[in-house]
Design a protein around this motif. Structure first.
Motif, PDB file in Angstrom:
ATOM      1  N   ARG A  79       0.714  -1.275  -0.105  1.00 30.30           N
ATOM      2  CA  ARG A  79      -0.015   0.170   0.081  1.00 30.30           C
ATOM      3  C   ARG A  79       1.021   1.423   0.042  1.00 30.30           C
ATOM      4  NH1 ARG A  79      -2.560  -2.975   3.568  1.00 30.30           N
ATOM      5  NH2 ARG A  79      -1.944  -1.522   5.590  1.00 30.30           N
ATOM      6  N   LYS A  80       2.023   1.292   0.698  1.00 25.32           N
ATOM      7  CA  LYS A  80       2.960   2.402   0.623  1.00 25.32           C
ATOM      8  C   LYS A  80       3.257   2.782  -0.674  1.00 25.32           C
ATOM      9  CE  LYS A  80       7.058   3.986   3.174  1.00 25.32           C
ATOM     10  NZ  LYS A  80       8.066   3.658   4.096  1.00 25.32           N
ATOM     11  N   GLN A  81       4.036   1.657  -1.329  1.00 22.91           N
ATOM     12  CA  GLN A  81       4.352   1.772  -2.711  1.00 22.91           C
ATOM     13  C   GLN A  81       3.049   2.391  -3.616  1.00 22.91           C
ATOM     14  OE1 GLN A  81       5.813  -2.056  -3.526  1.00 22.91           O
ATOM     15  NE2 GLN A  81       7.555  -2.163  -2.206  1.00 22.91           N
ATOM     16  N   LEU A  82       1.916   1.635  -3.505  1.00 21.94           N
ATOM     17  CA  LEU A  82       0.889   2.147  -4.504  1.00 21.94           C
ATOM     18  C   LEU A  82       0.670   3.535  -4.099  1.00 21.94           C
ATOM     19  CD1 LEU A  82      -0.778   0.822  -6.376  1.00 21.94           C
ATOM     20  CD2 LEU A  82      -2.675   0.622  -4.538  1.00 21.94           C
ATOM     21  N   ALA A  83       0.733   4.096  -2.777  1.00 24.51           N
ATOM     22  CA  ALA A  83       0.575   5.523  -2.473  1.00 24.51           C
ATOM     23  C   ALA A  83       1.322   6.218  -3.158  1.00 24.51           C
ATOM     24  CB  ALA A  83       0.670   5.459  -0.784  1.00 24.51           C
ATOM     25  N   GLU A  84       2.665   6.001  -2.951  1.00 29.59           N
ATOM     26  CA  GLU A  84       3.561   6.674  -3.549  1.00 29.59           C
ATOM     27  C   GLU A  84       3.487   6.761  -5.299  1.00 29.59           C
ATOM     28  OE1 GLU A  84       8.603   6.644  -4.290  1.00 29.59           O
ATOM     29  OE2 GLU A  84       7.608   5.328  -2.657  1.00 29.59           O
ATOM     30  N   HIS A  85       3.187   5.578  -5.869  1.00 33.68           N
ATOM     31  CA  HIS A  85       2.954   5.664  -7.314  1.00 33.68           C
ATOM     32  C   HIS A  85       2.024   6.611  -7.898  1.00 33.68           C
ATOM     33  CE1 HIS A  85       3.425   4.079 -10.970  1.00 33.68           C
ATOM     34  NE2 HIS A  85       2.159   3.522 -11.244  1.00 33.68           N
ATOM     35  N   TYR A  86       0.800   6.617  -6.809  1.00 30.42           N
ATOM     36  CA  TYR A  86      -0.387   7.547  -7.375  1.00 30.42           C
ATOM     37  C   TYR A  86      -0.104   8.687  -6.587  1.00 30.42           C
ATOM     38  CZ  TYR A  86      -2.317   3.112  -8.703  1.00 30.42           C
ATOM     39  OH  TYR A  86      -2.757   1.907  -9.239  1.00 30.42           O
ATOM     40  N   GLY A  87       0.705   9.139  -5.878  1.00 34.66           N
ATOM     41  CA  GLY A  87       0.455  10.687  -5.329  1.00 34.66           C
ATOM     42  C   GLY A  87      -0.124  10.773  -3.973  1.00 34.66           C
ATOM     43  N   PHE A  88      -0.457   9.771  -3.379  1.00 39.60           N
ATOM     44  CA  PHE A  88      -1.001   9.597  -1.903  1.00 39.60           C
ATOM     45  C   PHE A  88      -0.076   9.682  -0.781  1.00 39.60           C
ATOM     46  CE2 PHE A  88      -4.551   8.513  -4.584  1.00 39.60           C
ATOM     47  CZ  PHE A  88      -5.748   8.652  -3.976  1.00 39.60           C
ATOM     48  N   SER A  89      -0.558  10.165   0.372  1.00 42.80           N
ATOM     49  CA  SER A  89       0.244   9.861   1.481  1.00 42.80           C
ATOM     50  C   SER A  89      -0.125   8.776   2.164  1.00 42.80           C
ATOM     51  CB  SER A  89      -0.073  11.029   2.381  1.00 42.80           C
ATOM     52  OG  SER A  89      -1.263  11.205   2.833  1.00 42.80           O
ATOM     53  N   GLN A  90      -1.531   8.115   1.912  1.00 41.66           N
ATOM     54  CA  GLN A  90      -1.707   6.990   2.628  1.00 41.66           C
ATOM     55  C   GLN A  90      -2.952   6.311   1.784  1.00 41.66           C
ATOM     56  OE1 GLN A  90      -2.239   6.323   6.857  1.00 41.66           O
ATOM     57  NE2 GLN A  90      -4.566   5.668   6.136  1.00 41.66           N
ATOM     58  N   ILE A  91      -2.897   5.084   1.567  1.00 35.65           N
ATOM     59  CA  ILE A  91      -3.835   4.054   0.847  1.00 35.65           C
ATOM     60  C   ILE A  91      -4.526   3.161   2.116  1.00 35.65           C
ATOM     61  CG2 ILE A  91      -4.672   2.494  -0.688  1.00 35.65           C
ATOM     62  CD1 ILE A  91      -3.034   4.068  -2.842  1.00 35.65           C
ATOM     63  N   GLY A  92      -5.718   3.468   2.476  1.00 34.89           N
ATOM     64  CA  GLY A  92      -5.903   2.491   3.602  1.00 34.89           C
ATOM     65  C   GLY A  92      -6.458   1.260   3.275  1.00 34.89           C
ATOM     66  N   GLU A  93      -6.550   0.353   4.209  1.00 41.83           N
ATOM     67  CA  GLU A  93      -7.013  -1.027   3.940  1.00 41.83           C
ATOM     68  C   GLU A  93      -8.449  -1.000   3.840  1.00 41.83           C
ATOM     69  OE1 GLU A  93      -6.235  -3.263   7.927  1.00 41.83           O
ATOM     70  OE2 GLU A  93      -4.171  -2.521   8.058  1.00 41.83           O
ATOM     71  N   ALA A  94      -8.761  -2.062   3.181  1.00 41.07           N
ATOM     72  CA  ALA A  94     -10.069  -2.304   2.860  1.00 41.07           C
ATOM     73  C   ALA A  94     -11.074  -2.380   4.009  1.00 41.07           C
ATOM     74  CB  ALA A  94     -10.390  -3.346   1.950  1.00 41.07           C
ATOM     75  N   LEU A  95     -11.923  -1.999   4.284  1.00 47.79           N
ATOM     76  CA  LEU A  95     -13.028  -1.748   5.184  1.00 47.79           C
ATOM     77  C   LEU A  95     -13.733  -3.242   5.539  1.00 47.79           C
ATOM     78  CD1 LEU A  95     -13.938  -0.055   7.819  1.00 47.79           C
ATOM     79  CD2 LEU A  95     -15.975   0.446   6.503  1.00 47.79           C
ATOM     80  N   PRO A  96     -13.606  -3.660   6.412  1.00 51.69           N
ATOM     81  CA  PRO A  96     -14.439  -5.096   6.703  1.00 51.69           C
ATOM     82  C   PRO A  96     -15.777  -5.120   6.153  1.00 51.69           C
ATOM     83  CG  PRO A  96     -13.057  -4.914   8.452  1.00 51.69           C
ATOM     84  CD  PRO A  96     -12.862  -3.703   7.692  1.00 51.69           C
ATOM     85  N   GLU A  97     -16.415  -5.972   5.648  1.00 54.44           N
ATOM     86  CA  GLU A  97     -17.730  -6.052   5.170  1.00 54.44           C
ATOM     87  C   GLU A  97     -18.861  -6.032   6.450  1.00 54.44           C
ATOM     88  OE1 GLU A  97     -19.211  -6.389   2.346  1.00 54.44           O
ATOM     89  OE2 GLU A  97     -17.451  -6.850   1.068  1.00 54.44           O
ATOM     90  N   ASN A  98     -18.440  -6.453   7.605  1.00 50.65           N
ATOM     91  CA  ASN A  98     -19.470  -6.184   8.698  1.00 50.65           C
ATOM     92  C   ASN A  98     -19.391  -4.777   9.219  1.00 50.65           C
ATOM     93  OD1 ASN A  98     -16.989  -6.698   9.752  1.00 50.65           O
ATOM     94  ND2 ASN A  98     -17.663  -7.558  11.726  1.00 50.65           N
ATOM     95  N   ILE A  99     -18.897  -3.918   8.876  1.00 49.25           N
ATOM     96  CA  ILE A  99     -18.813  -2.580   9.471  1.00 49.25           C
ATOM     97  C   ILE A  99     -19.723  -1.750   8.875  1.00 49.25           C
ATOM     98  CG2 ILE A  99     -17.590  -0.395   9.930  1.00 49.25           C
ATOM     99  CD1 ILE A  99     -16.638  -2.697  11.765  1.00 49.25           C
ATOM    100  N   THR A 100     -20.608  -0.977   9.379  1.00 46.15           N
ATOM    101  CA  THR A 100     -21.741  -0.389   8.868  1.00 46.15           C
ATOM    102  C   THR A 100     -21.506   1.138   9.052  1.00 46.15           C
ATOM    103  OG1 THR A 100     -23.113  -0.225  10.943  1.00 46.15           O
ATOM    104  CG2 THR A 100     -23.455  -2.063   9.564  1.00 46.15           C
ATOM    105  N   LEU A 101     -22.213   1.962   8.494  1.00 48.71           N
ATOM    106  CA  LEU A 101     -22.026   3.481   8.533  1.00 48.71           C
ATOM    107  C   LEU A 101     -22.475   3.938   9.957  1.00 48.71           C
ATOM    108  CD1 LEU A 101     -21.099   5.778   6.539  1.00 48.71           C
ATOM    109  CD2 LEU A 101     -23.509   6.023   6.094  1.00 48.71           C
ATOM    110  N   LYS A 102     -23.349   3.155  10.499  1.00 41.37           N
ATOM    111  CA  LYS A 102     -23.822   3.528  11.869  1.00 41.37           C
ATOM    112  C   LYS A 102     -22.792   3.204  13.060  1.00 41.37           C
ATOM    113  CE  LYS A 102     -27.580   2.814  15.243  1.00 41.37           C
ATOM    114  NZ  LYS A 102     -26.395   2.701  16.463  1.00 41.37           N
ATOM    115  N   ASP A 103     -21.823   2.078  12.622  1.00 41.44           N
ATOM    116  CA  ASP A 103     -20.888   2.020  13.437  1.00 41.44           C
ATOM    117  C   ASP A 103     -19.832   3.100  13.551  1.00 41.44           C
ATOM    118  OD1 ASP A 103     -21.930  -0.621  14.288  1.00 41.44           O
ATOM    119  OD2 ASP A 103     -20.778  -1.564  12.345  1.00 41.44           O
TER     120      ASP A 103
END
Length: 441
Positions: A79-103
């Motif tokens: 993710r760090k390499q991908l962020a550098e390649h795209y111009g981001f300071s951080q690319i986050g992990e994928a959010l687990p499916e069981n997390i809701t917006l209300k959470d």
């Protein structure tokens, strides 16, 4: 294309090469990155390459193939390499499916939802004062300083739009009538009809990064791209060199056609359109009468183009990146779209002040009811509780180049396919951007 040689100890990006530590063959790859796989080739095979490293000879076979976008299994180093390649300071992990917006909303402090009338009207004072100052600078500036005056004025009037934006989300005042009046007036200098925009924008929040249903921008469908040579050229220019002003086309297409609105919305849409046309009928002739056509260009058109530059680029950066997917309605997840599919981008401080922190955008998508002056406190809370899932950047040229040269035609497997990967003979504007746009982050 960037090539990765995972086990040899080298990592190649673009035309540069850097040595990195790696002890295994990567199980994932990035868009635009090809594998270099181990393999045994016949002696003298035309595709063989002998690489010498640490006094040992290894035969490898390079295989370029379509690759999947990064998944939740990717390592932090990837993710760090991908962020550098795209111009981001951080690319986050994928959010687990069981997390809701209300959470996510439940972790926010209650105070971030509170409307403060003093802070709300302070933002109005900042925008009106800075806009008036901009018009004064335009009237006094010599020709060679006019671009600076236009940049300031266009940014200031963008702040007025953000105030109308808060009104549309019911986060400006506890009084709905006050919000409707302030929102309508704030949009008038931009010829933006308040109610049509509000209806469309609500759908953008309800269906962020949902294919077709999102009423902001989304990738081009391949079927549409191939439908007409003339349309294809227009799309290539629109999503390439003139993309920083594409919100003008969006403004025209989405906000003045009564057929695009539900019957229950049409009455309010007509009221907003009447206000806009009244401003046109009175405001434009008055400007031309007082300052001439050149004055209309100086005092209205150029700041208006400055506003659309911010409108377009803000919208691009907030939701567009090679690793951020648009999904069909049956695959779409609200929490993932709002937290993982929205980008926090830091701009220069004066822009953040004049535009009322609209680029602190993740909390705004978690809950549009958060007033703009509380977005930073909300973002700090989100960083503390959900920080590893966030996509973050500080505005830079590499980020813009990535969006403008890569994020084009929808692909379920790769998220996006660039125009020059589909129609290279017609994609000279994209090739031109790759050559002339700076690539530093």
């Amino acid at each position: 294309m960037a090539c990765r040689l995972a086990d040899s100890g080298f990592h190649f990006i673009g035309s540069q090469q850097r040595r990195v530590r790696s002890n295994r063959i990567a199980s994932q790859s990035f868009p635009g990155i090809c594998y270099v796989k181990w393999g045994s080739l016949p002696k003298g095979g035309s595709n063989s390459h002998i690489l010498s490293h640490n006094r040992r000879t290894v035969i490898v076979q390079a295989v370029a193939a379509p690759v999947q976008p990064p998944t939740v299994d990717d390592s932090s180093e990837q993710r760090k390499q991908l962020a550098e390649h795209y111009g981001f300071s951080q690319i986050g992990e994928a959010l687990p499916e069981n997390i809701t917006l209300k959470d996510i909303i439940d972790t926010l402090p209650k105070k971030v939802f509170e409307i403060d009338d003093v802070k709300a009207w302070k933002s109005v004072l900042i925008s009106v004062t800075s806009y008036a100052l901009g018009l004064f600078m335009i009237s006094k500036a010599p020709w060679y300083l006019l671009p600076l005056a236009w940049a300031w004025t266009g940014t200031s009037v963008t702040g007025l739009f953000v105030i109308g934006h808060d009104c549309a989300h019911k986060s400006f005042s506890r009084n709905k009538l006050v919000e409707d009046i302030v929102g309508t007036l704030a949009f008038l200098p931009l010829i933006y009809p308040y109610e049509p925009w509000r209806f469309k924008h609500d759908r953008h929040h309800a269906k962020t990064n949902m294919l077709s249903e999102d009423t902001a921008w989304h990738p081009i469908w391949r079927k549409k791209f191939d439908s007409s040579p003339v349309l294809r050229k227009a799309i290539i220019f629109g999503y390439g060199p003139i993309r920083p002003w594409m919100s003008i086309a969006h403004w025209l297409i989405w906000h003045f056609d009564l057929k695009k609105f539900r019957p229950s919305e049409v009455k309010r849409v007509k009221i907003s359109l009447a206000c806009v046309f009244a401003f046109l009928a009175i405001g434009w002739p008055l400007i031309i009468y007082k300052t001439g056509v050149v004055g209309w260009i100086k005092f209205w058109l150029m700041p208006w183009l400055g506003f659309h530059f911010w409108m377009s680029t803000f919208t691009m950066v907030h939701h567009t990146a090679p690793h951020i997917p648009f999904k069909s309605s049956d695959e779409w997840n609200a929490a993932q779209a709002q937290l993982n599919g929205t980008v926090h981008c830091n701009y220069p401080h004066w822009i953040e002040i004049l535009c009322h922190d609209i680029n602190v955008h993740i909390p705004h998508h978690i809950s549009p009811r958060i007033p703009s002056y509380n977005l930073r406190v909300a973002h700090q809370s989100i960083q503390e509780n959900w920080g590893k899932y966030l996509n973050e950047a500080t505005w830079n040229w590499r980020l813009m180049k990535t969006i403008m040269t890569m994020c084009h035609v929808y692909s379920k497997e790769e998220n996006y396919v660039a125009f020059d990967g589909i129609a290279p003979q017609e994609s000279q504007p994209i090739t031109f951007l790759r050559k002339v746009m700076p690539d530093y982050a």
